[in-house]
Design a protein around this motif. Structure first.
Motif, PDB file in Angstrom:
ATOM      1  N   ARG A 132       3.680  -0.412 -16.964  1.00 44.34           N
ATOM      2  CA  ARG A 132       3.867   0.550 -15.759  1.00 44.34           C
ATOM      3  C   ARG A 132       5.015   1.564 -16.405  1.00 44.34           C
ATOM      4  O   ARG A 132       6.105   1.066 -16.685  1.00 44.34           O
ATOM      5  CB  ARG A 132       4.194  -0.070 -14.574  1.00 44.34           C
ATOM      6  N   VAL A 133       4.739   2.610 -16.329  1.00 45.02           N
ATOM      7  CA  VAL A 133       5.861   3.824 -16.344  1.00 45.02           C
ATOM      8  C   VAL A 133       6.104   4.475 -15.223  1.00 45.02           C
ATOM      9  O   VAL A 133       5.352   5.086 -14.339  1.00 45.02           O
ATOM     10  CB  VAL A 133       5.310   4.856 -17.631  1.00 45.02           C
ATOM     11  N   SER A 134       7.514   4.529 -14.781  1.00 40.59           N
ATOM     12  CA  SER A 134       8.106   5.312 -13.550  1.00 40.59           C
ATOM     13  C   SER A 134       7.719   6.746 -13.994  1.00 40.59           C
ATOM     14  O   SER A 134       7.853   7.280 -15.078  1.00 40.59           O
ATOM     15  CB  SER A 134       9.372   5.092 -13.217  1.00 40.59           C
ATOM     16  N   ILE A 135       7.789   7.489 -12.975  1.00 43.54           N
ATOM     17  CA  ILE A 135       7.566   8.999 -13.125  1.00 43.54           C
ATOM     18  C   ILE A 135       9.183   9.703 -13.122  1.00 43.54           C
ATOM     19  O   ILE A 135       9.910   9.427 -12.148  1.00 43.54           O
ATOM     20  CB  ILE A 135       6.778   9.995 -12.016  1.00 43.54           C
ATOM     21  N   GLY A 136       9.525  10.155 -14.201  1.00 47.75           N
ATOM     22  CA  GLY A 136      11.032  10.630 -14.406  1.00 47.75           C
ATOM     23  C   GLY A 136      11.045  12.139 -14.366  1.00 47.75           C
ATOM     24  O   GLY A 136      10.049  12.720 -13.542  1.00 47.75           O
ATOM     25  N   SER A 137      11.855  12.804 -14.841  1.00 45.60           N
ATOM     26  CA  SER A 137      12.111  14.132 -14.597  1.00 45.60           C
ATOM     27  C   SER A 137      11.033  14.753 -15.784  1.00 45.60           C
ATOM     28  O   SER A 137      10.548  14.069 -16.571  1.00 45.60           O
ATOM     29  CB  SER A 137      13.638  14.732 -15.101  1.00 45.60           C
ATOM     30  N   ALA A 138      10.846  15.899 -15.863  1.00 48.63           N
ATOM     31  CA  ALA A 138       9.865  16.518 -16.838  1.00 48.63           C
ATOM     32  C   ALA A 138      10.254  16.249 -18.257  1.00 48.63           C
ATOM     33  O   ALA A 138       9.395  15.994 -19.064  1.00 48.63           O
ATOM     34  CB  ALA A 138       9.835  18.159 -16.558  1.00 48.63           C
ATOM     35  N   GLU A 139      11.651  16.387 -18.490  1.00 46.07           N
ATOM     36  CA  GLU A 139      12.360  16.165 -19.697  1.00 46.07           C
ATOM     37  C   GLU A 139      11.988  14.820 -20.130  1.00 46.07           C
ATOM     38  O   GLU A 139      11.355  14.439 -21.175  1.00 46.07           O
ATOM     39  CB  GLU A 139      13.556  16.504 -19.631  1.00 46.07           C
ATOM     40  N   SER A 161       0.795  -1.059  -0.018  1.00 41.86           N
ATOM     41  CA  SER A 161      -0.114   0.027   0.086  1.00 41.86           C
ATOM     42  C   SER A 161       0.748   1.206   0.125  1.00 41.86           C
ATOM     43  O   SER A 161       1.471   1.625   1.008  1.00 41.86           O
ATOM     44  CB  SER A 161      -0.974  -0.060   1.155  1.00 41.86           C
ATOM     45  N   PRO A 162       0.898   2.097  -1.118  1.00 41.55           N
ATOM     46  CA  PRO A 162       0.094   1.824  -2.243  1.00 41.55           C
ATOM     47  C   PRO A 162       0.733   0.328  -3.072  1.00 41.55           C
ATOM     48  O   PRO A 162       1.833   0.079  -2.812  1.00 41.55           O
ATOM     49  CB  PRO A 162       0.758   3.051  -3.232  1.00 41.55           C
ATOM     50  N   ASN A 163      -0.148  -0.192  -3.789  1.00 48.86           N
ATOM     51  CA  ASN A 163      -0.046  -1.455  -4.642  1.00 48.86           C
ATOM     52  C   ASN A 163       0.944  -1.357  -5.620  1.00 48.86           C
ATOM     53  O   ASN A 163       0.798  -0.410  -6.434  1.00 48.86           O
ATOM     54  CB  ASN A 163      -1.349  -1.939  -4.911  1.00 48.86           C
ATOM     55  N   ASN A 164       1.882  -2.359  -5.723  1.00 52.30           N
ATOM     56  CA  ASN A 164       2.750  -2.250  -6.926  1.00 52.30           C
ATOM     57  C   ASN A 164       2.533  -3.391  -7.853  1.00 52.30           C
ATOM     58  O   ASN A 164       2.470  -4.405  -7.233  1.00 52.30           O
ATOM     59  CB  ASN A 164       4.333  -2.425  -6.458  1.00 52.30           C
ATOM     60  N   PRO A 165       1.748  -3.371  -8.982  1.00 51.36           N
ATOM     61  CA  PRO A 165       2.038  -2.300  -9.780  1.00 51.36           C
ATOM     62  C   PRO A 165       0.853  -1.333 -10.103  1.00 51.36           C
ATOM     63  O   PRO A 165       0.768  -0.614 -11.012  1.00 51.36           O
ATOM     64  CB  PRO A 165       2.444  -2.884 -11.108  1.00 51.36           C
ATOM     65  N   VAL A 209       9.879   0.935 -20.341  1.00 47.94           N
ATOM     66  CA  VAL A 209       8.880   0.690 -19.327  1.00 47.94           C
ATOM     67  C   VAL A 209       8.907  -0.734 -18.885  1.00 47.94           C
ATOM     68  O   VAL A 209       9.548  -1.578 -19.510  1.00 47.94           O
ATOM     69  CB  VAL A 209       7.641   0.992 -20.283  1.00 47.94           C
ATOM     70  N   ARG A 210       7.854  -1.116 -18.083  1.00 48.55           N
ATOM     71  CA  ARG A 210       7.685  -2.176 -17.440  1.00 48.55           C
ATOM     72  C   ARG A 210       6.510  -2.971 -17.830  1.00 48.55           C
ATOM     73  O   ARG A 210       5.408  -2.403 -17.703  1.00 48.55           O
ATOM     74  CB  ARG A 210       7.754  -2.184 -15.846  1.00 48.55           C
ATOM     75  N   LEU A 211       6.741  -4.267 -18.351  1.00 50.40           N
ATOM     76  CA  LEU A 211       5.723  -5.177 -18.683  1.00 50.40           C
ATOM     77  C   LEU A 211       5.290  -6.156 -17.649  1.00 50.40           C
ATOM     78  O   LEU A 211       6.270  -6.482 -16.833  1.00 50.40           O
ATOM     79  CB  LEU A 211       5.851  -5.885 -20.128  1.00 50.40           C
ATOM     80  N   PHE A 212       4.364  -6.738 -17.682  1.00 51.51           N
ATOM     81  CA  PHE A 212       4.114  -7.991 -16.817  1.00 51.51           C
ATOM     82  C   PHE A 212       3.270  -9.197 -17.245  1.00 51.51           C
ATOM     83  O   PHE A 212       2.484  -8.971 -18.236  1.00 51.51           O
ATOM     84  CB  PHE A 212       2.979  -7.397 -15.725  1.00 51.51           C
ATOM     85  N   ALA A 213       3.675 -10.335 -16.885  1.00 56.14           N
ATOM     86  CA  ALA A 213       2.970 -11.740 -17.376  1.00 56.14           C
ATOM     87  C   ALA A 213       2.040 -11.837 -16.491  1.00 56.14           C
ATOM     88  O   ALA A 213       1.178 -12.891 -16.749  1.00 56.14           O
ATOM     89  CB  ALA A 213       4.046 -12.586 -17.100  1.00 56.14           C
ATOM     90  N   THR A 214       1.705 -11.198 -15.524  1.00 52.07           N
ATOM     91  CA  THR A 214       0.547 -11.410 -14.530  1.00 52.07           C
ATOM     92  C   THR A 214      -0.785 -11.393 -15.115  1.00 52.07           C
ATOM     93  O   THR A 214      -1.185 -10.478 -15.945  1.00 52.07           O
ATOM     94  CB  THR A 214       0.616 -10.506 -13.379  1.00 52.07           C
ATOM     95  N   PHE A 253       4.637   5.911  -9.922  1.00 48.90           N
ATOM     96  CA  PHE A 253       4.454   5.491 -11.170  1.00 48.90           C
ATOM     97  C   PHE A 253       2.876   5.252 -11.737  1.00 48.90           C
ATOM     98  O   PHE A 253       2.187   5.828 -10.865  1.00 48.90           O
ATOM     99  CB  PHE A 253       4.931   3.904 -11.224  1.00 48.90           C
ATOM    100  N   LEU A 254       2.850   5.084 -13.048  1.00 51.23           N
ATOM    101  CA  LEU A 254       1.510   4.865 -13.439  1.00 51.23           C
ATOM    102  C   LEU A 254       1.320   3.609 -14.106  1.00 51.23           C
ATOM    103  O   LEU A 254       1.948   3.162 -14.886  1.00 51.23           O
ATOM    104  CB  LEU A 254       1.130   6.004 -14.561  1.00 51.23           C
TER     105      LEU A 254
END
Length: 365
Positions: free
Chosen positions: A342-349, A167-171, A329-334, A305-306
Motif C-alpha cells: 500500500r502506498v500513501s499519496i504524498g506530495s507531487a514531488e 468504508s473506504p476499506n483500509n487497505p 511503503v506498507r506491506l501486509f501479512a494478511t 492511498f493505493l
C-alpha cells in the motif's frame, strides 16, 4: 519476584494477546535496514503530506496546557455538530478513532463472543476484539474486496454482538454500498462504520444514525485535517449510545491541544478540503502511471492511498530495494495480500520520487 511469577497473575487473554502491527518510525526503519539514502519519502502511514491548517500551528502557543481538558468536550462537539449536521448529543469526541474501537469492544464483547472480521481490512479490529476475549471469525471478501453476503449469513451467530466495517476499506480502498449497510443492519447487531477516509471518498452514512439505533459512524481528524500526531477523532451515534460512551470513556481522554486543534481545523474546512482535493488529483495521477507498469495491478481507491499487487516479483525484495532508496511503503501479512503493498499519496514531488524509484527497482527503462 521473577517475571514467570508475574505471568501467573496475568489475565490469560493478555498473555496470548496479538500485538497490532504498528507502523515503525522513520528512525527505526533507517536503523533496522541501514538506510543511507539522503532523501526519505514516507508513504506508509496514510498521513497528510500538507500537514494541518497553518492556523492550527499558529494557535498552539495560545493553548493553556496547565489545566485539565473539558471532560464533556462541549466546544469540540459543538464544532462537529456544525460540520456534520448532527446534534451535539449524537457526538462523542475521542483520542483518535482507535479509542472508540476499543470502547465499543469493551462495552459489547465478553469472552467467548464472536467478532466477524471482513478480511482484508484494518487490523485493529481483530486486535482489540482479541483483547476483549472474543473469537475472531474471518469472513473473506470476494476478488474485488466486496462483502460476501452468503458467507456472512453463514457465520453470524447469537454470539456475534458487534460488526465493524471500514468504508473506504483500509487497505483496499473500496467503498461499501448502501445495500451493504442495510444488509448488515438487518442482522440486528451493532454496526460500526469506520469512515476514517470519508473526506476523500465524499460518501458517508452518518445521515442514517438517527434512523438506526444500532448504527455508529466513527471518523478521524488524522488523515484529511493533518492531526495524526494529536490523536483525535469522533463518533456519531444515537443519543442513548453517545450518553453511554460519554460515561464509559476516560474523563480527560482528549488533550486540550488536540481539542483546540480540532476546533480551529473546522474553522478552515474549505482550505483543508482544497488540500484533500489535491491529494485526490495526485491519487488518480499516480494510479494512472502505475497502471502502465505490467508487473503491477492497481486497485481502485476512494481513500488517500493505493493498494498495488505485484505479478511475479518478490514483494520483500522489492520492498528492501525501495527502503534502500529511502522510500517507505506498507506491506501486509494478511491472507490474500502477500504480494501487495500500500502506498500513501504524498506530495507531487514525493509521488514522482516513489514512481521513479519503483521503476528502478523493477528494472523498467
Amino acid at each position: 519476584m521473577n517475571y514467570a511469577d508475574i505471568e501467573k497473575l496475568m489475565n490469560p487473554i493478555i498473555k496470548n494477546f496479538k500485538v497490532y502491527d504498528a507502523m515503525p518510525s522513520n528512525e527505526t526503519l533507517i536503523q533496522k535496514y541501514s538506510i543511507n539514502s539522503e532523501k526519505i519519502v514516507k508513504l506508509n502511514g496514510n498521513e497528510n503530506p500538507f500537514g494541518p491548517a497553518p492556523e492550527v500551528i499558529d494557535n498552539l502557543i495560545n493553548i493553556p496546557i496547565n489545566t485539565y481538558p473539558d471532560p464533556e468536550l462541549i466546544r469540540s462537539r459543538k464544532s462537529l455538530s456544525e460540520y456534520t449536521g448532527l446534534n451535539i448529543e449524537n457526538i462523542v469526541v475521542s483520542s483518535g478513532s482507535d479509542e472508540l474501537i476499543d470502547l465499543f469492544f469493551r462495552i459489547f464483547v465478553t469472552p467467548g463472543d464472536e467478532v466477524l472480521d471482513f478480511t482484508p481490512t484494518f487490523g485493529m479490529y481483530a486486535v482489540r476484539a482479541g483483547l476483549a476475549g472474543a473469537k475472531i471469525v474471518p469472513v473473506s471478501r470476494n476478488i474485488d474486496f466486496e462483502l460476501d453476503y452468503e458467507s456472512i449469513k453463514q457465520k453470524v451467530s447469537d454470539k456475534t454482538k458487534i460488526i465493524f466495517l471500514a468504508s473506504p476499506n483500509n487497505p483496499t480502498g473500496n467503498e461499501s454500498t448502501l445495500e451493504d449497510i442495510e444488509f448488515l443492519l438487518s442482522l440486528n447487531k451493532i454496526l460500526v462504520v469506520d469512515e476514517a477516509y470519508f473526506e476523500f471518498s465524499k460518501s458517508s452514512y452518518a445521515n442514517l444514525v438517527e434512523k438506526y439505533n444500532n448504527l455508529v459512524v466513527i471518523r478521524s481528524m488524522s488523515k484529511w485535517a493533518g492531526l495524526a500526531g494529536l490523536r483525535v477523532g469522533y463518533g456519531l451515534m444515537s443519543k442513548e449510545l453517545a450518553k453511554l460512551l460519554m460515561g464509559v470513556k476516560n474523563p480527560y481522554n482528549v488533550s486540550t491541544v488536540a481539542e483546540e486543534s480540532l476546533i480551529v481545523s473546522l474553522k478552515y474546512v474549505d482550505k483543508l478540503m482544497e488540500k484533500v482535493d489535491e491529494i485526490i488529483v495526485q491519487r488518480e495521477k499516480l494510479s494512472d502511471a502505475l497502471d502502465q507498469i505490467d508487473q503491477i495491478k492497481v486497485y481502485p481507491s476512494k481513500a488517500n492511498f493505493l493498494l498495488c499487487k505485484l505479478a511475479d516479483n518478490d514483494i520483500q525484495t522489492i520492498n528492501n530495494a525501495l527502503l534502500n532508496e529511502g522510500v517507505f511503503v506498507r506491506l501486509f501479512a494478511t491472507k490474500g495480500l502477500e504480494k501487495c503493498f500500500r502506498v500513501s499519496i504524498g506530495s507531487a514531488e514525493d509521488n514522482e520520487y516513489f514512481y521513479t524509484k519503483l521503476q528502478k527497482v523493477l528494472k523498467i527503462q
